[in-house]
Design a protein around this motif. Structure first.
Motif, PDB file in Angstrom:
ATOM      1  N   LEU A 160      -3.342  13.547  -0.925  1.00  0.00           N
ATOM      2  CA  LEU A 160      -3.617  13.077  -2.282  1.00  0.00           C
ATOM      3  C   LEU A 160      -3.720  14.260  -3.232  1.00  0.00           C
ATOM      4  O   LEU A 160      -4.359  15.274  -2.910  1.00  0.00           O
ATOM      5  CB  LEU A 160      -4.903  12.255  -2.317  1.00  0.00           C
ATOM      6  CG  LEU A 160      -4.844  10.790  -1.870  1.00  0.00           C
ATOM      7  CD1 LEU A 160      -3.840  10.008  -2.695  1.00  0.00           C
ATOM      8  CD2 LEU A 160      -4.546  10.650  -0.394  1.00  0.00           C
TER       9      LEU A 160
ATOM     10  N   GLY B  69       0.797  -1.221   0.000  1.00  0.00           N
ATOM     11  CA  GLY B  69       0.000   0.000   0.000  1.00  0.00           C
ATOM     12  C   GLY B  69       0.827   1.268   0.000  1.00  0.00           C
ATOM     13  O   GLY B  69       1.971   1.300  -0.456  1.00  0.00           O
ATOM     14  N   LEU B  70       0.236   2.326   0.528  1.00  0.00           N
ATOM     15  CA  LEU B  70       0.873   3.634   0.510  1.00  0.00           C
ATOM     16  C   LEU B  70       2.032   3.695   1.506  1.00  0.00           C
ATOM     17  O   LEU B  70       1.998   3.042   2.543  1.00  0.00           O
ATOM     18  CB  LEU B  70      -0.149   4.719   0.845  1.00  0.00           C
ATOM     19  CG  LEU B  70      -1.372   4.794  -0.084  1.00  0.00           C
ATOM     20  CD1 LEU B  70      -2.335   5.877   0.386  1.00  0.00           C
ATOM     21  CD2 LEU B  70      -0.948   5.054  -1.522  1.00  0.00           C
TER      22      LEU B  70
ATOM     23  N   TYR C 139      -9.286   9.020  -3.268  1.00  0.00           N
ATOM     24  CA  TYR C 139      -8.761   8.135  -2.227  1.00  0.00           C
ATOM     25  C   TYR C 139      -8.562   8.848  -0.896  1.00  0.00           C
ATOM     26  O   TYR C 139      -8.141   8.230   0.072  1.00  0.00           O
ATOM     27  CB  TYR C 139      -7.426   7.533  -2.675  1.00  0.00           C
ATOM     28  CG  TYR C 139      -7.554   6.560  -3.815  1.00  0.00           C
ATOM     29  CD1 TYR C 139      -7.767   5.213  -3.580  1.00  0.00           C
ATOM     30  CD2 TYR C 139      -7.488   6.988  -5.142  1.00  0.00           C
ATOM     31  CE1 TYR C 139      -7.899   4.314  -4.625  1.00  0.00           C
ATOM     32  CE2 TYR C 139      -7.618   6.094  -6.190  1.00  0.00           C
ATOM     33  CZ  TYR C 139      -7.823   4.768  -5.926  1.00  0.00           C
ATOM     34  OH  TYR C 139      -7.960   3.883  -6.976  1.00  0.00           O
TER      35      TYR C 139
ATOM     36  N   LEU D 292     -11.971   1.671  -3.448  1.00  0.00           N
ATOM     37  CA  LEU D 292     -10.949   2.441  -2.751  1.00  0.00           C
ATOM     38  C   LEU D 292     -10.065   1.569  -1.860  1.00  0.00           C
ATOM     39  O   LEU D 292      -9.110   2.056  -1.265  1.00  0.00           O
ATOM     40  CB  LEU D 292     -11.599   3.548  -1.920  1.00  0.00           C
ATOM     41  CG  LEU D 292     -12.446   4.531  -2.744  1.00  0.00           C
ATOM     42  CD1 LEU D 292     -13.016   5.623  -1.855  1.00  0.00           C
ATOM     43  CD2 LEU D 292     -11.620   5.156  -3.848  1.00  0.00           C
TER      44      LEU D 292
ATOM     45  N   VAL E 290      -2.632   4.780  -7.124  1.00  0.00           N
ATOM     46  CA  VAL E 290      -1.823   5.840  -6.523  1.00  0.00           C
ATOM     47  C   VAL E 290      -0.366   5.400  -6.452  1.00  0.00           C
ATOM     48  O   VAL E 290       0.551   6.145  -6.818  1.00  0.00           O
ATOM     49  CB  VAL E 290      -2.348   6.202  -5.117  1.00  0.00           C
ATOM     50  CG1 VAL E 290      -1.446   7.231  -4.458  1.00  0.00           C
ATOM     51  CG2 VAL E 290      -3.773   6.722  -5.201  1.00  0.00           C
TER      52      VAL E 290
ATOM     53  N   VAL F  13      -5.239   0.637  -3.545  1.00  0.00           N
ATOM     54  CA  VAL F  13      -4.564   1.915  -3.789  1.00  0.00           C
ATOM     55  C   VAL F  13      -3.457   1.787  -4.841  1.00  0.00           C
ATOM     56  O   VAL F  13      -2.618   2.672  -4.976  1.00  0.00           O
ATOM     57  CB  VAL F  13      -3.966   2.487  -2.487  1.00  0.00           C
ATOM     58  CG1 VAL F  13      -5.065   2.846  -1.509  1.00  0.00           C
ATOM     59  CG2 VAL F  13      -2.982   1.498  -1.853  1.00  0.00           C
TER      60      VAL F  13
END
Length: 562
Positions: A302, A222-223, A325, A344, A350, A347
């Motif tokens: 974001l 993920g992020l 997001y 969502l 992104v 991710v």
């Protein structure tokens, strides 16, 4: 910093018996890696560790493997899968015969999806201490390329002159273990896979990098938390050496500017995490870390950058702004519910704009990290994205008063509170002051028919992934005719090779590899307890107490279905 060039080269191995009648090996032009050799491994594991000994007598150990996979099954912690697949690297297609990885034993292993427990987990406990992983090979008529998928963790002694800090890692190919290790030489049929240009190692991803959930983001993790740039290691002067891979002695800037050298686990910073589902067996989400002065965090901002979002009905993708997001934005209602038609929870769109997904930096990053103190960001109204849900984070000042709990829905009372620092792996404390292990509580919840429920909370603990580096490389096996570790019955030839892994810091003296003791004869013909001895047959029934301990270890550190 200059490349660290020390080698652990002991006395060369005497050539093993080749083709008993002739004293030489039969013609062999390639090989198949069949399995992991256990002659220098603790089998079954000792105190939850597959110890890797410096010899086959179990004299000493500089590291170990985690033997428990993500499903809670106990094995060696590493396995070989002969599953052929094609891989595209730098626009070139390479044919792989299989892979060396953990032992999830899935329907498909080498190409299993992310987050499926593919990486073997290797731990070094000695700075500059070589760890020898040995593999069984059979000679045949085709050269083969294997992908290596692992994780290397710094568990070195923090009392040495660099407090356990590492600067680099080295991986070598060769034969034998400990003082008997002989490095592979050019053209001996054993090497790292080399890229088409012959000037670099063939690797699916960076040869080493810190986890994407901390640096750079990843499709699986993920992020990112600390940086939108990946923290990758770079090979030094060994780039064109087919038998040695050593990083250049420079810790990635994204990591070093915050933490200095590659921290030992005992020295990584403490973090605050949200245990979002109230289950301590699952991975909690990092919210803040202590820099020694204050609790710091990074707000994920974001950007209005177009990304390809996945439609909820799976019918395709739509180009939307990455701001959809943002859990604090217009895509979520006041209760944190998703009000858009996009998935969502994923991710990846992104992440695709960040360093690892966009190595040529051709697109604007869809995410910017803004440094703040935890108290300034988490005011009781700020929300974070957790599996597609906007979760409101409690006021920072209240985290210590809100640990994960188990609630009794029949009367609204708190049955137990999770204490992460109690016991060896954490304990639940009941209202009467007694304690219960995680697995005992999970069993109670399972049979409660929904009357007992887990409640999310906040926990402190080490940011363990700051001690971990993901490893990626390849091994090529070809002609075994000159290998010193082959034996033959005149029909089939069996061999072994070694992959030696070492965590390095030039400011620490090299440890001495203990000499193998001379075996003592026994009038009783040997015998004795072999639990945890090197090369012992793996019997999951024999070491009952060991397996019970491992089950508890897994319940604390792995994902559970409960």
């Amino acid at each position: 910093m200059t490349t660290i060039t020390r080698r652990f080269v002991g006395q060369p191995l005497a050539c093993a018996v080749m083709c008993s009648a002739l004293g030489v090996a039969p013609a062999a032009f390639a090989a198949t890696v069949n399995s992991v050799n256990t002659d220098n491994l603790a089998v079954p594991p000792v105190e939850g560790k597959t110890l890797i000994y410096t010899d086959t007598a179990g004299t000493a150990s500089f590291g170990w493997l985690d033997p428990v996979n993500d499903s809670g099954d106990i094995g060696l912690g590493i396995s070989v899968y002969n599953e052929a697949f094609n891989g595209t690297i730098d626009e070139q297609v390479y044919q792989f015969a299989g892979c060396i990885m953990a032992q999830p034993d899935l329907e498909v292993n080498c190409q299993a999806p992310g987050d499926s427990g593919k990486r073997f987990k290797l731990k070094t406990t000695e700075t500059n201490g070589p760890i020898d992983l040995v593999f069984n090979v059979s000679a045949d008529d085709a050269s083969k390329l294997y992908r290596v998928i692992g994780k290397f963790s710094n568990l070195t002694d923090t009392t040495n002159s660099v407090e356990g800090g590492l600067k680099a890692f080295r991986i070598e190919t060769g034969f034998g273990v400990g003082n008997e290790f002989t490095p592979s030489s050019a053209e001996d049929g054993l090497s790292f896979g080399m890229a088409a240009d012959g000037a670099s190692k063939l690797s699916v991803g960076p040869i080493g990098k810190y986890p994407g959930g901390l640096f750079g983001g990843s499709r699986v993790e993920g992020l990112p938390f600390f940086s939108t740039d990946i923290a990758l290691f770079t090979e030094g002067t060994t780039a064109s050496d087919e038998d040695t891979m050593e990083t250049d002695g420079v810790i990635p800037t994204e990591y070093s500017q915050l933490f200095g050298d590659w921290n030992a686990l005992a020295n990584v910073p403490t973090g605050w995490f949200i245990d979002h589902d109230g289950n301590p067996a699952n991975d909690s989400i990092l919210l803040a870390w202590n820099d020694g002065t204050d609790w710091q965090t990074n707000r994920k901002d974001l950007q209005d950058v177009l990304v390809d979002a996945v439609l909820l009905d799976g019918s395709g993708t739509a180009e939307v702004s990455a701001t959809v997001y943002d859990p604090n934005g217009a895509s979520f209602d006041a209760e944190g519910n998703n009000t858009t038609i996009y998935d969502l929870s994923n991710v990846r769109p992104v992440v695709a704009t960040l360093d690892e997904g966009d190595p040529e930096d051709t697109a604007q990053d869809a995410l910017v990290l803004t440094s703040l103190t935890a108290a300034a960001l988490y005011d009781g109204t700020f929300r974070v994205l957790v599996d597609g849900e906007a979760v409101t984070i409690a006021d920072f000042e209240t985290w210590a008063d809100n640990p994960p709990t188990v609630e009794d829905t029949t009367n609204g009372s708190t049955l137990a509170t999770w204490l992460p620092d109690a016991g060896d792996e954490g304990l639940y404390e009941l209202a009467d002051g007694s304690t219960m292990t995680l697995e005992e509580m999970n069993e109670m919840i399972d049979v409660s028919e929904g009357e007992l429920v887990r409640v999310a909370g906040y926990v402190q603990g080490a940011v363990e992934d700051l001690a971990n580096v993901n490893l990626n490389t390849t091994i090529n096996v070809a002609d075994t005719a000159s290998w010193p570790t082959c034996t033959s019955d005149g029909t089939e030839t069996s061999c072994t090779f070694t992959m030696r892994v070492t965590g390095l810091n030039e400011l620490v003296d090299d440890p001495a590899i203990p000499e193998t003791p001379t075996p003592r004869s026994s009038s009783s013909g040997g015998g004795g307890c072999t639990v945890g001895g090197p090369g012992s047959p793996f019997d999951p029934v024999l070491p009952g107490m060991v397996l019970l301990a491992l089950a508890g270890l897994w319940a604390r550190k792995r994902r559970a279905d409960a």
